[in-house]
Design an enzyme around this catalytic site. Structure first.
Site, PDB file in Angstrom:
ATOM      1  N   PHE A  12       0.833  -1.203   0.000  1.00  0.00           N
ATOM      2  CA  PHE A  12       0.000   0.000   0.000  1.00  0.00           C
ATOM      3  C   PHE A  12       0.877   1.267   0.000  1.00  0.00           C
ATOM      4  O   PHE A  12       0.899   2.017  -0.989  1.00  0.00           O
ATOM      5  CB  PHE A  12      -0.932  -0.077   1.222  1.00  0.00           C
ATOM      6  CG  PHE A  12      -1.526   1.221   1.688  1.00  0.00           C
ATOM      7  CD1 PHE A  12      -2.088   2.127   0.794  1.00  0.00           C
ATOM      8  CD2 PHE A  12      -1.535   1.527   3.048  1.00  0.00           C
ATOM      9  CE1 PHE A  12      -2.646   3.314   1.243  1.00  0.00           C
ATOM     10  CE2 PHE A  12      -2.097   2.715   3.495  1.00  0.00           C
ATOM     11  CZ  PHE A  12      -2.639   3.611   2.598  1.00  0.00           C
ATOM     12  N   LEU A  34       5.897 -10.196  -1.966  1.00  0.00           N
ATOM     13  CA  LEU A  34       4.475 -10.299  -2.354  1.00  0.00           C
ATOM     14  C   LEU A  34       3.632 -11.056  -1.327  1.00  0.00           C
ATOM     15  O   LEU A  34       2.615 -11.646  -1.685  1.00  0.00           O
ATOM     16  CB  LEU A  34       4.340 -10.936  -3.745  1.00  0.00           C
ATOM     17  CG  LEU A  34       4.954 -10.125  -4.894  1.00  0.00           C
ATOM     18  CD1 LEU A  34       4.820 -10.871  -6.218  1.00  0.00           C
ATOM     19  CD2 LEU A  34       4.292  -8.750  -5.009  1.00  0.00           C
ATOM     20  N   ASP A  55      12.858 -11.934  -0.120  1.00  0.00           N
ATOM     21  CA  ASP A  55      12.414 -11.792   1.265  1.00  0.00           C
ATOM     22  C   ASP A  55      13.498 -11.037   2.049  1.00  0.00           C
ATOM     23  O   ASP A  55      14.688 -11.344   1.886  1.00  0.00           O
ATOM     24  CB  ASP A  55      12.214 -13.211   1.836  1.00  0.00           C
ATOM     25  CG  ASP A  55      11.400 -13.205   3.096  1.00  0.00           C
ATOM     26  OD1 ASP A  55      11.790 -12.517   4.062  1.00  0.00           O
ATOM     27  OD2 ASP A  55      10.367 -13.897   3.119  1.00  0.00           O
ATOM     28  N   TYR A 143       4.316  -6.906  17.191  1.00  0.00           N
ATOM     29  CA  TYR A 143       4.495  -5.953  16.086  1.00  0.00           C
ATOM     30  C   TYR A 143       5.150  -4.668  16.595  1.00  0.00           C
ATOM     31  O   TYR A 143       6.186  -4.231  16.081  1.00  0.00           O
ATOM     32  CB  TYR A 143       3.142  -5.644  15.433  1.00  0.00           C
ATOM     33  CG  TYR A 143       3.180  -4.483  14.464  1.00  0.00           C
ATOM     34  CD1 TYR A 143       3.813  -4.605  13.239  1.00  0.00           C
ATOM     35  CD2 TYR A 143       2.587  -3.260  14.791  1.00  0.00           C
ATOM     36  CE1 TYR A 143       3.859  -3.535  12.349  1.00  0.00           C
ATOM     37  CE2 TYR A 143       2.623  -2.194  13.909  1.00  0.00           C
ATOM     38  CZ  TYR A 143       3.263  -2.334  12.695  1.00  0.00           C
ATOM     39  OH  TYR A 143       3.313  -1.272  11.822  1.00  0.00           O
ATOM     40  N   VAL A 187      -9.626   0.803  10.553  1.00  0.00           N
ATOM     41  CA  VAL A 187     -11.032   1.132  10.641  1.00  0.00           C
ATOM     42  C   VAL A 187     -11.567   1.758   9.354  1.00  0.00           C
ATOM     43  O   VAL A 187     -12.700   1.504   8.954  1.00  0.00           O
ATOM     44  CB  VAL A 187     -11.274   2.023  11.882  1.00  0.00           C
ATOM     45  CG1 VAL A 187     -10.565   3.356  11.752  1.00  0.00           C
ATOM     46  CG2 VAL A 187     -12.741   2.240  12.126  1.00  0.00           C
ATOM     47  N   ILE A 203     -19.243  -0.057  14.879  1.00  0.00           N
ATOM     48  CA  ILE A 203     -18.278   0.658  15.703  1.00  0.00           C
ATOM     49  C   ILE A 203     -18.113  -0.113  17.007  1.00  0.00           C
ATOM     50  O   ILE A 203     -19.093  -0.413  17.684  1.00  0.00           O
ATOM     51  CB  ILE A 203     -18.766   2.104  15.988  1.00  0.00           C
ATOM     52  CG1 ILE A 203     -18.663   2.941  14.711  1.00  0.00           C
ATOM     53  CG2 ILE A 203     -17.955   2.733  17.117  1.00  0.00           C
ATOM     54  CD1 ILE A 203     -19.056   4.394  14.879  1.00  0.00           C
TER      55      ILE A 203
END
Ligand SMILES: NC(=O)c1ccc[n+]([C@@H]2O[C@H](COP(=O)([O-])OP(=O)(O)OC[C@H]3O[C@@H](n4cnc5c(N)ncnc54)[C@H](O)[C@@H]3O)[C@@H](O)[C@H]2O)c1
Length: 313
Positions: A12, A34, A55, A143, A187, A203
């Site tokens: 993105f 990918l 990678d 993360y 969201v 929500i």
């Protein structure tokens, strides 16, 4: 600076970076496996950049991809918080060891600067607002932990000399090409997909929770500024947000207007661990990079909606 390597360039944010770099006359090499990215994201610039399908965990491939590179925009990562909780070791290998591979190879190849995609997840659930880069990181997931740890490696490599580094802590990024199929893309994607499907958006909680949403085009500008800034403190960390927050109810209202729909949300119980408010302090990015977000939410959402109308469901 002439040649830039974009890791995660088929994703993105990465694909928007590739387009902008080419537009500015840079030579671009993309390294991507990918896993979540798609070649179609780069359709508009096909043939204008070098493609390396590899990678970041593959040291040899990363070393090869770094040849004759001047700058790196390192976006490749396991980006999903829930996945990182399910598969923490894989997250560690991709996000932290992968970043170490990038730094090791960049140093060996004499790369001038490495700019990494950091995250506002570094701040965790600390309620203090706005989020300042000087706050002690409190990541809540593997993360967040890997991204904070990677920032420490960036700092260490800058201190060792020969390489400048920066981490851009993105807040909630949105815009065209955010994977509409992924329920982990946040969201805005969830709301957009509900509207496309003619369903009632859900929500979680009362809708008064707020976030600092930044349009992908602004994130791209921040990266270009970080790549070109005359001097960076070793391991510099910058918030990349707008400095303003909106509640989910406000967000839905603006999106409904962009989509020309009447929308009444359904409320579900709050998700445990969700942070109530988030907003970036933008003083450092403004002072050092001269960065200011420019795209208002209404315009960014209108662009996103227009794009979503064009792609197939
Ligand atoms: N989207 C946001 O709101 C947001 C917020 C904060 C930080 N970030 C960070 O921005 C960066 C880009 O995220 P995005 O939203 O564009 O996600 P994305 O999933 O679209 O992009 C990630 C890209 O990295 C590639 N990739 C993943 N693992 C790889 C590996 N092991 N080797 C090579 N390539 C690999 C994927 O194929 C994909 O193209 C990530 O580092 C993410 O953590 C994003």
């Amino acid at each position: 600076m002439r040649r830039v390597l974009v890791t995660g360039g088929a994703g993105f944010i990465g694909s928007h970076l590739v387009e902008a770099l080419l537009d500015k006359g840079y030579e671009v090499r993309v390294l991507d496996n990918l896993s979540t990215g798609r070649r179609e994201n780069l359709a508009s610039v096909q043939g204008a950049f070098e493609w390396v399908e590899a990678d970041v965990r593959d040291r040899e491939a990363v070393l090869r991809a770094m040849k004759d590179v001047d700058g790196v925009l390192h976006e490749a990562a396991m980006v999903s918080v829930p996945f990182s909780m399910e598969r923490p070791r894989e997250c560690h290998e991709i996000n932290l060891v992968g970043t170490l591979n990038i730094l090791e190879a960049a140093r060996a190849a004499g790369v001038h600067r490495v700019v990494m995609a950091g995250t506002a997840a570094a701040y965790g659930n600390n309620p203090e607002l706005p989020k300042r880069e000087t706050m002690v990181p409190e990541p809540e997931s593997p993360y967040g932990a890997t991204k904070v740890a990677a920032e420490q490696y960036l700092r260490a490599y800058a201190r060792m000399g020969g390489l400048e580094t920066a981490s851009l802590r993105y807040f909630n990024v949105y815009g065209p090409r955010q994977d509409p199929r992924s329920m982990y893309s946040g969201v805005i994607s969830r709301f957009v997909e509900s509207l496309v499907a003619g369903e009632t958006p859900i929500i979680f909680g009362d809708g008064e929770q707020s976030r600092d949403f930044i349009y992908v085009g602004d994130v791209v500008r921040a990266n270009l500024l970080a790549l070109r800034a005359p001097h960076l403190e070793p391991g510099a960390v910058f918030n990349i947000g707008t400095g303003h927050s909106v509640t989910l109810l406000e967000l839905l209202e603006v999106l409904a207007r962009a989509a020309g729909r009447e929308v009444v949300p359904r409320f579900a119980s709050a998700r445990p661990g969700d942070v109530k408010h988030s907003r970036a302090d933008m003083a450092r990015a403004r002072a050092v990079l001269g960065f200011e977000a420019e795209v208002p939410l209404s315009e960014g959402l209108a662009r996103l909606w227009k794009w979503r109308q064009k792609v197939r469901s």
